[in-house]
Write a protein that holds these residues in place. Structure first.
Motif, PDB file in Angstrom:
ATOM      1  N   SER A  18      63.263  58.591  48.938  1.00  0.00           N
ATOM      2  CA  SER A  18      62.703  59.302  50.092  1.00  0.00           C
ATOM      3  C   SER A  18      62.692  58.392  51.317  1.00  0.00           C
ATOM      4  CB  SER A  18      61.289  59.792  49.784  1.00  0.00           C
ATOM      5  OG  SER A  18      60.426  58.700  49.504  1.00  0.00           O
ATOM      6  N   ASN A  19      62.517  58.985  52.505  1.00  0.00           N
ATOM      7  CA  ASN A  19      62.498  58.201  53.733  1.00  0.00           C
ATOM      8  C   ASN A  19      61.431  58.742  54.673  1.00  0.00           C
ATOM      9  OD1 ASN A  19      63.806  60.161  55.795  1.00  0.00           O
ATOM     10  ND2 ASN A  19      65.223  60.207  54.055  1.00  0.00           N
ATOM     11  N   THR A  20      61.071  57.909  55.658  1.00  0.00           N
ATOM     12  CA  THR A  20      60.056  58.306  56.632  1.00  0.00           C
ATOM     13  C   THR A  20      60.311  57.561  57.937  1.00  0.00           C
ATOM     14  OG1 THR A  20      57.664  58.464  57.022  1.00  0.00           O
ATOM     15  CG2 THR A  20      58.437  56.492  55.930  1.00  0.00           C
ATOM     16  N   PRO A  21      60.026  58.180  59.098  1.00  0.00           N
ATOM     17  CA  PRO A  21      60.186  57.464  60.371  1.00  0.00           C
ATOM     18  C   PRO A  21      59.188  56.322  60.475  1.00  0.00           C
ATOM     19  CG  PRO A  21      60.010  59.854  60.706  1.00  0.00           C
ATOM     20  CD  PRO A  21      59.629  59.592  59.288  1.00  0.00           C
ATOM     21  N   VAL A  22      59.573  55.265  61.188  1.00  0.00           N
ATOM     22  CA  VAL A  22      58.687  54.129  61.434  1.00  0.00           C
ATOM     23  C   VAL A  22      58.724  53.800  62.921  1.00  0.00           C
ATOM     24  CG1 VAL A  22      58.911  53.147  59.126  1.00  0.00           C
ATOM     25  CG2 VAL A  22      60.529  52.475  60.907  1.00  0.00           C
ATOM     26  N   PRO A  23      57.666  53.206  63.466  1.00  0.00           N
ATOM     27  CA  PRO A  23      57.647  52.855  64.890  1.00  0.00           C
ATOM     28  C   PRO A  23      58.691  51.785  65.213  1.00  0.00           C
ATOM     29  CG  PRO A  23      55.444  52.743  63.926  1.00  0.00           C
ATOM     30  CD  PRO A  23      56.386  52.886  62.801  1.00  0.00           C
ATOM     31  N   THR A  24      59.269  51.874  66.386  1.00  0.00           N
ATOM     32  CA  THR A  24      60.216  50.848  66.838  1.00  0.00           C
ATOM     33  C   THR A  24      59.424  49.731  67.503  1.00  0.00           C
ATOM     34  OG1 THR A  24      61.905  52.540  67.155  1.00  0.00           O
ATOM     35  CG2 THR A  24      62.297  50.411  68.196  1.00  0.00           C
ATOM     36  N   GLY A  25      58.786  48.947  66.668  1.00  0.00           N
ATOM     37  CA  GLY A  25      57.949  47.851  67.149  1.00  0.00           C
ATOM     38  C   GLY A  25      57.805  46.807  66.070  1.00  0.00           C
ATOM     39  N   ALA A  26      56.729  45.998  66.154  1.00  0.00           N
ATOM     40  CA  ALA A  26      56.496  44.928  65.192  1.00  0.00           C
ATOM     41  C   ALA A  26      55.833  45.496  63.938  1.00  0.00           C
ATOM     42  CB  ALA A  26      55.617  43.849  65.807  1.00  0.00           C
ATOM     43  N   LEU A  27      56.439  45.244  62.787  1.00  0.00           N
ATOM     44  CA  LEU A  27      55.958  45.747  61.505  1.00  0.00           C
ATOM     45  C   LEU A  27      55.787  44.592  60.534  1.00  0.00           C
ATOM     46  CD1 LEU A  27      58.366  48.806  61.122  1.00  0.00           C
ATOM     47  CD2 LEU A  27      56.016  48.854  61.964  1.00  0.00           C
ATOM     48  N   ARG A  28      54.732  44.653  59.729  1.00  0.00           N
ATOM     49  CA  ARG A  28      54.533  43.703  58.632  1.00  0.00           C
ATOM     50  C   ARG A  28      55.032  44.345  57.353  1.00  0.00           C
ATOM     51  NH1 ARG A  28      51.323  39.348  59.631  1.00  0.00           N
ATOM     52  NH2 ARG A  28      51.131  38.977  57.400  1.00  0.00           N
ATOM     53  N   VAL A  29      55.905  43.653  56.657  1.00  0.00           N
ATOM     54  CA  VAL A  29      56.412  44.123  55.373  1.00  0.00           C
ATOM     55  C   VAL A  29      55.807  43.237  54.296  1.00  0.00           C
ATOM     56  CG1 VAL A  29      58.452  44.558  53.973  1.00  0.00           C
ATOM     57  CG2 VAL A  29      58.544  44.923  56.450  1.00  0.00           C
ATOM     58  N   ASP A  30      54.894  43.798  53.510  1.00  0.00           N
ATOM     59  CA  ASP A  30      54.193  43.047  52.471  1.00  0.00           C
ATOM     60  C   ASP A  30      54.776  43.382  51.107  1.00  0.00           C
ATOM     61  OD1 ASP A  30      52.443  41.797  54.207  1.00  0.00           O
ATOM     62  OD2 ASP A  30      50.962  43.395  54.089  1.00  0.00           O
TER      63      ASP A  30
ATOM     64  N   GLY B  87      69.180  56.886  67.119  1.00  0.00           N
ATOM     65  CA  GLY B  87      68.437  56.066  68.066  1.00  0.00           C
ATOM     66  C   GLY B  87      67.050  55.658  67.632  1.00  0.00           C
ATOM     67  N   ALA B  88      66.622  56.091  66.442  1.00  0.00           N
ATOM     68  CA  ALA B  88      65.289  55.729  65.941  1.00  0.00           C
ATOM     69  C   ALA B  88      65.448  55.012  64.606  1.00  0.00           C
ATOM     70  CB  ALA B  88      64.416  56.969  65.793  1.00  0.00           C
ATOM     71  N   TRP B  89      64.333  54.454  64.128  1.00  0.00           N
ATOM     72  CA  TRP B  89      64.364  53.735  62.855  1.00  0.00           C
ATOM     73  C   TRP B  89      63.623  54.526  61.786  1.00  0.00           C
ATOM     74  CZ3 TRP B  89      67.036  49.388  61.644  1.00  0.00           C
ATOM     75  CH2 TRP B  89      67.530  48.608  62.695  1.00  0.00           C
ATOM     76  N   LYS B  90      64.149  54.433  60.559  1.00  0.00           N
ATOM     77  CA  LYS B  90      63.499  55.014  59.391  1.00  0.00           C
ATOM     78  C   LYS B  90      63.416  53.969  58.283  1.00  0.00           C
ATOM     79  CE  LYS B  90      64.539  59.941  59.935  1.00  0.00           C
ATOM     80  NZ  LYS B  90      65.045  61.150  59.229  1.00  0.00           N
ATOM     81  N   PHE B  91      62.477  54.208  57.355  1.00  0.00           N
ATOM     82  CA  PHE B  91      62.353  53.385  56.154  1.00  0.00           C
ATOM     83  C   PHE B  91      62.697  54.235  54.946  1.00  0.00           C
ATOM     84  CE2 PHE B  91      59.794  52.180  52.454  1.00  0.00           C
ATOM     85  CZ  PHE B  91      60.214  50.870  52.268  1.00  0.00           C
ATOM     86  N   ARG B  92      63.522  53.683  54.066  1.00  0.00           N
ATOM     87  CA  ARG B  92      63.892  54.377  52.830  1.00  0.00           C
ATOM     88  C   ARG B  92      63.415  53.573  51.634  1.00  0.00           C
ATOM     89  NH1 ARG B  92      69.142  54.744  53.396  1.00  0.00           N
ATOM     90  NH2 ARG B  92      69.244  56.940  53.978  1.00  0.00           N
ATOM     91  N   ALA B  93      62.797  54.232  50.653  1.00  0.00           N
ATOM     92  CA  ALA B  93      62.424  53.601  49.393  1.00  0.00           C
ATOM     93  C   ALA B  93      63.660  53.567  48.496  1.00  0.00           C
ATOM     94  CB  ALA B  93      61.300  54.391  48.721  1.00  0.00           C
ATOM     95  N   VAL B  94      64.107  52.366  48.104  1.00  0.00           N
ATOM     96  CA  VAL B  94      65.377  52.234  47.382  1.00  0.00           C
ATOM     97  C   VAL B  94      65.152  52.016  45.884  1.00  0.00           C
ATOM     98  CG1 VAL B  94      67.530  50.937  47.193  1.00  0.00           C
ATOM     99  CG2 VAL B  94      66.547  51.382  49.449  1.00  0.00           C
TER     100      VAL B  94
END
Length: 436
Positions: A5-17, A144-151
């Protein structure tokens, strides 16, 4: 999120833990990121991990690990607003060091807004067996936007195999190919007499022509990526720099920290931590003893920043007052003068903003110019401590040994943190009050 699945994410600073639970027999796990164009890296510089912690664009950096009561988090900071336009995908991976992911409980990846601290996406890995590397997720551009996908794609070839699949050149030992045996010389031809040939006529005069300059030399090929590292623990607290090949050049020592619950110390009435101020200022310091008997301290207090090219051959690079910067607190040891060192104690003090290290999550990294980096995390602080001994480097006569200390000390009333660590390790110096 479900796998795929995927979801939009903000085009800014993100912490990936990258999170997991720890315990007996659980291998260490490391986070990494690969920046891809057309499914491959452009060069080895597009690989961000513990040995190459910052991308040259500044858009991604590896911040290191924190251990909070058995929950270990390895963090990447990704600023999508500063990712180069050519980059199409950012792969977010995990690798197991010394075991498989079947031995790692609670593996997850969580994306948070770095400024607000709010969760943006989370994927709990559905299960693993013999895999030694995982692609847990990825950021990708779409219209033009960013998304995150669970792989959730596993590999059995570890970080080396995963990196190689995306085009990284990995440094690995090569066996020398034996040189072919020299062929025996051919038998000499029999000598026969021949009539003398008259000399040839003189050559025509040579006309001079301009000589074209040689083509420019090709730039040297970049060095392959080194994946080796050393993690010090309570059960394996020391390592030889000599055996690692790290006894010359610069040894960089870095301290990075994060304050999670904003505690500031210990209540004298109840013995519990109280609120921590936002302007927490930690100071990385060094006590040194040289073979000529001289002793001293390198610290920001009193502007005693040391020197790299004359005694004590130790230099404090700066004074980070937040711990959240890319650099953190850093100092450098000149190992080209290793024969001058008897022992070096690296420690950290709280200068202001708190009365204890309670709920401070810090990572110490020693990165020799030659040889594998050495890292360890600090334990949870359960005492009202203002000073923590981090690492002791000892010259044992032909060998430099790094010992993980991670030792919280509690100063007596009216005694400075520096004097406290001096007394604990028997340095025997005289101290006077100082200021930054």
């Amino acid at each position: 999120m479900m796998k795929g699945s995927n979801t939009p994410v903000p085009t800014g600073a993100l912490r990936v833990d990258l999170g997991r639970r720890t315990g007996p027999g659980v291998p260490d796990v490391d986070a990494s990121a690969l920046l891809l164009v057309g499914g491959k890296v452009r060069s080895d510089a597009d690989f961000v991990f513990y040995n190459q912690p910052v991308h040259f664009s500044g858009a991604i950096r590896h911040e290191g690990k924190r251990d909070a009561g058995g929950q270990v988090t390895d963090t990447l900071l990704v600023d999508l607003a500063h990712v180069e336009p050519a980059i199409e995908t950012i792969v977010l991976a995990a690798s197991a060091d010394g075991g498989t992911f079947g031995q790692v409980p609670g593996l997850s990846i969580e994306v948070r807004d770095a400024a607000a601290g709010t969760a943006v996406a989370r994927f709990d890995n559905p299960g693993a067996t013999t895999e030694t590397a995982f692609v847990l997720g990825e950021f990708y551009r779409r219209q033009g936007a960013w998304k995150f996908r669970a792989v959730g794609q596993g590999y059995s070839s570890g970080l080396e195999g995963l990196a190689t699949d995306y085009g990284i050149t990995v440094d690995e030992p090569q066996q020398a190919t034996p040189a072919p045996a020299a062929a025996p010389p051919p038998p000499a031809a029999p000598v026969t007499a021949h009539p003398v040939t008259p000399p040839p006529p003189p050559a025509p005069p040579v006309t001079a022509h301009p000589v074209a300059p040689p083509p420019p030399a090709a730039p040297p090929a970049p060095e392959p990526v080194r994946l080796t590292k050393v993690t010090l623990t309570k059960s394996a607290p020391s390592v030889s720099l000599t055996k690692q090949g790290g006894t010359s050049g610069a040894l960089h020592v870095n301290l990075n920290w994060e304050v999670r619950k904003q505690f500031s110390g210990w209540s004298s009435k109840f013995g519990r931590p109280t609120a921590m101020h936002s302007d927490l200022d930690l100071d990385l310091c060094v006590l040194y003893e040289l073979t000529d008997g001289s002793k001293g301290v390198v610290q920001a207090l009193g502007n005693s920043f040391g020197s790299l090219h004359r005694p004590p051959f130790i230099h404090l690079d700066g004074d980070d007052r937040t711990g959240a910067s890319t650099a953190g607190e850093n100092l450098t040891v000149n190992l080209d003068h290793k024969q001058a060192f008897r022992r070096i104690l690296v420690f950290v003090t709280i200068y202001e903003g708190a009365r204890s290290f309670a709920d401070l999550h810090a990572t110490v990294t020693l990165r020799p110019q030659h040889g594998a980096p050495i890292e360890f995390s600090l334990d949870e602080c359960t005492v009202p401590s203002l000073v923590c001994a981090l690492a002791l480097i000892t010259n044992t006569g032909g060998d430099l040994v790094v010992q993980r200390e991670a030792r919280y000390l509690v100063p007596e009333r009216g005694v400075s943190p520096q004097r406290t660590v001096d007394h604990a390790y028997g340095w025997g110096m005289n101290w006077t009050p100082g200021r930054k």
